[in-house]
Structure formats: C-alpha cells, structure tokens
Design a protein around this motif. Structure first.
Motif, mmCIF file in Angstrom:
data_model
loop_
_atom_site.group_PDB
_atom_site.id
_atom_site.type_symbol
_atom_site.label_atom_id
_atom_site.label_comp_id
_atom_site.label_asym_id
_atom_site.label_seq_id
_atom_site.Cartn_x
_atom_site.Cartn_y
_atom_site.Cartn_z
ATOM 1 N N VAL A 33 0.661 -1.124 -0.177
ATOM 2 C CA VAL A 33 0.020 -0.037 0.075
ATOM 3 C C VAL A 33 0.916 1.380 0.097
ATOM 4 O O VAL A 33 0.798 2.310 -0.797
ATOM 5 C CB VAL A 33 -1.099 0.058 1.159
ATOM 6 N N TYR A 34 1.877 1.198 0.973
ATOM 7 C CA TYR A 34 2.849 2.370 0.859
ATOM 8 C C TYR A 34 3.588 2.627 -0.259
ATOM 9 O O TYR A 34 3.608 3.708 -0.838
ATOM 10 C CB TYR A 34 3.777 2.379 2.027
ATOM 11 N N LYS A 35 3.941 1.759 -0.952
ATOM 12 C CA LYS A 35 4.642 1.494 -2.226
ATOM 13 C C LYS A 35 3.858 2.439 -3.302
ATOM 14 O O LYS A 35 4.196 3.402 -3.930
ATOM 15 C CB LYS A 35 5.181 0.421 -2.960
ATOM 16 N N ALA A 36 2.326 2.312 -3.457
ATOM 17 C CA ALA A 36 1.568 2.643 -4.278
ATOM 18 C C ALA A 36 0.938 4.311 -3.741
ATOM 19 O O ALA A 36 1.460 5.134 -4.875
ATOM 20 C CB ALA A 36 0.134 1.989 -4.289
ATOM 21 N N LEU A 37 1.001 4.414 -2.628
ATOM 22 C CA LEU A 37 0.898 6.082 -2.081
ATOM 23 C C LEU A 37 2.065 6.946 -2.566
ATOM 24 O O LEU A 37 1.963 7.794 -2.743
ATOM 25 C CB LEU A 37 0.586 5.889 -0.670
ATOM 26 N N HIS A 40 2.293 7.532 -5.960
ATOM 27 C CA HIS A 40 1.543 8.867 -6.455
ATOM 28 C C HIS A 40 1.974 10.104 -5.748
ATOM 29 O O HIS A 40 0.733 10.808 -5.988
ATOM 30 C CB HIS A 40 -0.095 8.308 -5.909
ATOM 31 N N GLY A 41 2.890 10.028 -5.015
ATOM 32 C CA GLY A 41 3.425 11.333 -4.542
ATOM 33 C C GLY A 41 2.565 11.783 -3.347
ATOM 34 O O GLY A 41 2.887 13.072 -3.163
ATOM 35 N N ILE A 42 1.906 10.937 -2.668
ATOM 36 C CA ILE A 42 1.346 11.388 -1.556
ATOM 37 C C ILE A 42 2.212 11.559 -0.252
ATOM 38 O O ILE A 42 3.065 10.368 0.110
ATOM 39 C CB ILE A 42 -0.045 10.344 -1.201
ATOM 40 N N LYS A 43 2.484 12.633 0.441
ATOM 41 C CA LYS A 43 3.145 12.962 1.661
ATOM 42 C C LYS A 43 2.370 13.167 2.741
ATOM 43 O O LYS A 43 1.382 13.460 2.955
ATOM 44 C CB LYS A 43 4.070 14.272 1.372
ATOM 45 N N PHE A 44 2.998 12.497 3.736
ATOM 46 C CA PHE A 44 2.233 12.388 4.931
ATOM 47 C C PHE A 44 2.990 13.253 6.155
ATOM 48 O O PHE A 44 4.083 13.527 6.214
ATOM 49 C CB PHE A 44 2.291 11.020 5.488
ATOM 50 N N ASP A 45 1.771 13.914 6.770
ATOM 51 C CA ASP A 45 2.376 14.803 7.951
ATOM 52 C C ASP A 45 2.578 13.722 8.953
ATOM 53 O O ASP A 45 3.372 14.032 10.152
ATOM 54 C CB ASP A 45 1.190 15.935 8.185
ATOM 55 N N ILE A 46 1.598 12.860 9.324
ATOM 56 C CA ILE A 46 1.652 11.929 10.545
ATOM 57 C C ILE A 46 1.775 10.626 10.009
ATOM 58 O O ILE A 46 0.837 10.158 9.045
ATOM 59 C CB ILE A 46 0.439 12.215 11.534
ATOM 60 N N VAL A 47 2.562 9.651 10.524
ATOM 61 C CA VAL A 47 2.337 8.195 10.258
ATOM 62 C C VAL A 47 2.186 7.415 11.592
ATOM 63 O O VAL A 47 3.195 7.531 12.371
ATOM 64 C CB VAL A 47 3.521 7.479 9.497
ATOM 65 N N SER A 65 17.805 5.022 4.510
ATOM 66 C CA SER A 65 17.557 5.320 2.818
ATOM 67 C C SER A 65 16.946 6.399 2.584
ATOM 68 O O SER A 65 16.067 6.887 3.211
ATOM 69 C CB SER A 65 17.134 3.994 2.178
ATOM 70 N N ASP A 66 17.057 7.068 1.323
ATOM 71 C CA ASP A 66 16.383 8.059 0.829
ATOM 72 C C ASP A 66 15.259 7.642 0.276
ATOM 73 O O ASP A 66 14.359 8.493 -0.170
ATOM 74 C CB ASP A 66 17.121 9.013 0.034
ATOM 75 N N GLU A 67 15.021 6.512 0.063
ATOM 76 C CA GLU A 67 13.736 6.009 -0.647
ATOM 77 C C GLU A 67 13.072 4.835 0.235
ATOM 78 O O GLU A 67 13.317 3.687 0.330
ATOM 79 C CB GLU A 67 13.939 5.369 -1.950
ATOM 80 N N PRO A 68 12.278 5.621 1.510
ATOM 81 C CA PRO A 68 11.563 4.528 2.228
ATOM 82 C C PRO A 68 10.852 3.724 1.641
ATOM 83 O O PRO A 68 10.630 2.473 2.430
ATOM 84 C CB PRO A 68 10.906 5.603 3.218
ATOM 85 N N ALA A 69 10.137 3.686 0.806
ATOM 86 C CA ALA A 69 9.299 2.696 0.213
ATOM 87 C C ALA A 69 10.082 1.379 -0.320
ATOM 88 O O ALA A 69 9.714 0.410 -0.164
ATOM 89 C CB ALA A 69 8.494 3.026 -1.206
ATOM 90 N N ARG A 70 11.242 1.767 -0.896
ATOM 91 C CA ARG A 70 12.112 0.573 -1.521
ATOM 92 C C ARG A 70 12.619 -0.166 -0.060
ATOM 93 O O ARG A 70 12.805 -1.264 -0.002
ATOM 94 C CB ARG A 70 13.282 1.245 -2.288
ATOM 95 N N ALA A 71 13.177 0.710 0.953
ATOM 96 C CA ALA A 71 13.975 0.160 2.351
ATOM 97 C C ALA A 71 12.603 -0.819 3.029
ATOM 98 O O ALA A 71 13.091 -1.762 3.248
ATOM 99 C CB ALA A 71 14.104 1.436 3.186
ATOM 100 N N ARG A 353 -1.999 -3.153 -5.743
ATOM 101 C CA ARG A 353 -3.016 -3.112 -6.493
ATOM 102 C C ARG A 353 -4.508 -2.446 -5.788
ATOM 103 O O ARG A 353 -5.196 -1.652 -6.329
ATOM 104 C CB ARG A 353 -3.482 -4.555 -6.841
ATOM 105 N N ASP A 354 -4.637 -2.936 -4.495
ATOM 106 C CA ASP A 354 -5.803 -2.453 -3.655
ATOM 107 C C ASP A 354 -5.601 -0.867 -3.324
ATOM 108 O O ASP A 354 -6.738 -0.147 -3.493
ATOM 109 C CB ASP A 354 -5.944 -3.276 -2.417
ATOM 110 N N ALA A 355 -4.517 -0.561 -3.359
ATOM 111 C CA ALA A 355 -4.380 0.958 -3.181
ATOM 112 C C ALA A 355 -4.476 1.768 -4.242
ATOM 113 O O ALA A 355 -5.229 2.671 -4.113
ATOM 114 C CB ALA A 355 -2.795 1.110 -2.410
ATOM 115 N N LYS A 356 -4.094 1.289 -5.448
ATOM 116 C CA LYS A 356 -4.308 2.130 -6.654
ATOM 117 C C LYS A 356 -5.947 2.119 -7.178
ATOM 118 O O LYS A 356 -6.226 3.061 -7.343
ATOM 119 C CB LYS A 356 -3.650 1.309 -7.877
ATOM 120 N N GLU A 357 -6.577 1.082 -6.629
ATOM 121 C CA GLU A 357 -8.050 0.984 -7.015
ATOM 122 C C GLU A 357 -8.592 1.930 -5.810
ATOM 123 O O GLU A 357 -9.709 2.828 -6.523
ATOM 124 C CB GLU A 357 -8.652 -0.429 -6.662
ATOM 125 N N ALA A 358 -8.327 1.984 -4.468
ATOM 126 C CA ALA A 358 -8.832 2.899 -3.681
ATOM 127 C C ALA A 358 -8.540 4.271 -4.034
ATOM 128 O O ALA A 358 -9.239 5.017 -3.862
ATOM 129 C CB ALA A 358 -8.293 2.628 -2.062
#
Length: 363
Positions: A33-37, A40-47, A65-71, A353-358
């Motif tokens: 899910v986070y990979k998809a978000l 899509h360039g979605i940035k979060f203030d709170i996780v 890493s500077d790429e948290p999705a990959r990490a 896949r589910d994140a893209k659909e949402a």
C-alpha cells in the motif's frame, strides 16, 4: 468574536495521515500500500501504527535510505523465508509456513525460548513468554535511523502500546518523545502468540492492538487542532459472507472482527464536535445583536474565551477517510504467521493493487 472560518482556520494547516494496523506477517500488505501511495506522490504529516504497523511506520519515517518505500520492501523481503517446498498450493503453504515459524521462529524477527538454555528451562509453566524479539530489534536497527525520526521535516511518528499494569494506552510521539527501537518493539509484544513484553521508562508494555488496532483515536488526541485526510490500511476484513465451518474458522472470523477497523465512531464524533461549535457560533451571533445588560455581556465575554479555546484546541475534523482493505481468498487462523517468500511477495503485490483501486475511487 470572529468566525473560525475567516480568521483562525487560516492559521491552521491540513494534515495528511497514514494509519497502519497490527497483523504480523500481514504487514507486508501495508508495504505494498505504501509503495502505491508513495508512487502517487502522497506525502504524510503523520504516520501512526501499532504492532507490525509501528514497525512499518518507523521505517517510513526514519529509513536510513532516501527511498523509504524501497527500504520497506527490502525489510519485508529480508524478513521472508524460503523454507516452503516449491510448488506448494496456496491452500497448503500457509499451514506449512506458520507451523515452521511457530517451531523454529524467524531469524530476523523472533527466536523460540526452547532453543535457549535458562535456569527455568524445565519449568515452562513459569515462563512469561515463548519468543524473544531481540532479532527484530537488530533487524530494525539495520533499516531505521532513529535520530532521523526526530527531524521536524520528517513525518511525525506515533506508535501505541499497552501498559500491562493499568490497561491504559502508552503512546509515543516523535514530536515530544525521543523514540528508540525499544518504543517500537513495545508496540509489537503480542501476548497471545507468546511474544515478550518490553520494559521501557519504568513501564511494562505489550502490543497496542490489545486496546486498539487502528490508532486513529491516538492521532486525534495527539493533534486535535487540524483537519485531516486519513488513509487507513485495514488488514482484517470486516465483511465475510461465508459462515465458518469449524472451530478454527470460528476463531479466525472472531479475530477479524476484533481487529478490523472501527474508526467510524471517531469520525462521527469529530463531526458532532464541529457541529456543536457551529451552533454555539450561531447562538453567539444572535446574542450579540440583542440588548444585554452589563452582567450578561461580561458572562458572554467569558464564554467567548472558552469557546475560542475549545475551537482552537479541539476544532479539527476528519475531512476525508480513505480505507484500503485487504480481502481474503483463504480463511486461515494463523495467516499472520506465514512469512514464506511467496506469501510476502503476494501480500506486497496485492497491497499495491488495492491501494491503486482505492485512490482511483477516491478521485
């Protein structure tokens, strides 16, 4: 008395929030899910997260890493195990993989006590846990720079755990707390699977899922001023049309119901508070146009200060909530203990896949 919409709301910013549930190996779905978000360039203030959700949240906010999705994906592939024989059907693989984990543990996450000599080795009745999660701490430290979590430019990290001694939530917030690996591990000590508790800051802490598996309430309490757009990853399906056929399926369905997202009440209450504030605003406007004696004017002035404080301190609402919900094809009680490589990859792909659909449905 100026309206919040014309003055105070201008000084309040809008927060985007990601909520990650607990669910053992199902946390790989959150990775997808986070990979998809992120794509899509979605940035979060709170996780915010609890249990494995807290582990994922700490990597997202403090990745070396500077790429948290990959990490995050590398973390899950590192955690996975290639112990299942190739070609096992999907219906069989979870049974084999979860049984292997229960007996032999996971070298990157937890280790069984029966492989460790101890003075009470032959008196298991007095054991307080079955699995040591020191390996998970070591793995987490490979991926997370806990100093980076304190950077105000990074998303704010909120993790929740349960105080064993008073049954109250123990919440750690990077805005106020210097979060370390132990704080995150404290959120992942699930007693029903025999995971050890964590002792931190004079407290004995268990898994946050014991109180709430969707820590939206903790986010609202930590940041009540600002309106929010919330993304919730729901690992446990709320809907299941099939009736359980045996006791294992009964326990599985009961577990899903216990840990599924139940945040509708939080959203409903935030809207009620906002409506109350609007009603008070309208009543004030009516009173200010009426003839009042000095005593009434004085009292109105006092109430105005209380209103301004309430509107400022608790005036935020959940403006939008987007749920990404995992669906099940097989109902298996110990699915959250299946760390087989095939299952982890499948969960990551399904989460994407589910994140893209949402996101497509939400516009």
């Amino acid at each position: 008395m100026q309206s919040l919409s014309s003055k105070e709301k201008q000084s309040l910013h809008f927060e985007t929030v990601l909520i990650l549930q607990g669910g053992g190996s199902l946390g790989a779905y959150e990775c997808g899910v986070y990979k998809a978000l992120d794509r899509h360039g979605i940035k979060f203030d709170i996780v915010a997260g609890t249990s494995i959700g807290a582990i994922n949240a700490s990597i997202i906010t403090g990745s070396k890493s500077d790429e948290p999705a990959r990490a995050l994906e590398e973390f899950w592939l590192d955690l996975s195990e290639g112990v299942t024989p190739p070609g096992l059907p999907d219906e069989i693989r979870p049974y084999f993989a979860s049984a292997y984990s229960a007996i032999f543990g996971n070298p990157k996450a937890f280790f069984p006590r029966w492989f460790l000599p101890s003075p009470d080795y032959f008196t298991p009745y007095f054991w307080q846990y079955l699995y040591d999660i020191t390996p998970l701490k070591n793995t987490l430290n490979q991926y997370v720079d806990f100093q980076k979590i304190q950077d105000p430019k990074k998303p704010r990290l909120i993790v929740s755990s349960t105080d064993i001694q008073n049954a109250k939530p123990s919440v750690f917030d990077s805005k106020y707390d210097k979060i370390e690996a132990e704080h995150v591990l404290a959120s992942a000590g699930y007693p029903f699977y025999g995971i050890a508790w964590t002792q931190k800051s004079g407290k004995y802490l268990w898994d946050g899922t014991l109180l709430s598996n969707t820590p939206l309430r903790e986010v609202i309490n930590a940041s009540p001023k600002y309106d929010k757009k919330v993304y919730v990853v729901d690992l446990f399906p709320r809907d299941q049309h099939e009736i359980p056929n045996n006791m294992f399926e009964v326990w599985h369905r009961a577990r899903d119901i216990m840990y599924a997202d139940k945040t509708e009440h939080n959203v409903h209450m935030s809207k009620i508070v906002t409506r109350y504030l609007k009603i008070i605003r309208e009543m004030h406007d009516i009173l200010t146009t009426s003839s009042l004696d000095e005593k009434a004017k004085s009292r109105l002035g006092q109430l105005e200060k209380e209103y301004q404080k309430l509107a400022s301190d608790r005036g935020g609402i959940i403006d939008q909530i987007i749920r990404i919900q995992r669906r099940e094809h097989i109902h298996f009680l110990f699915e959250d203990a299946d760390f087989s490589l095939a299952t982890i990859k499948e969960l990551i792909d399904r989460g994407e896949r589910d994140a893209k659909e949402a996101l497509a449905r939400s516009g």
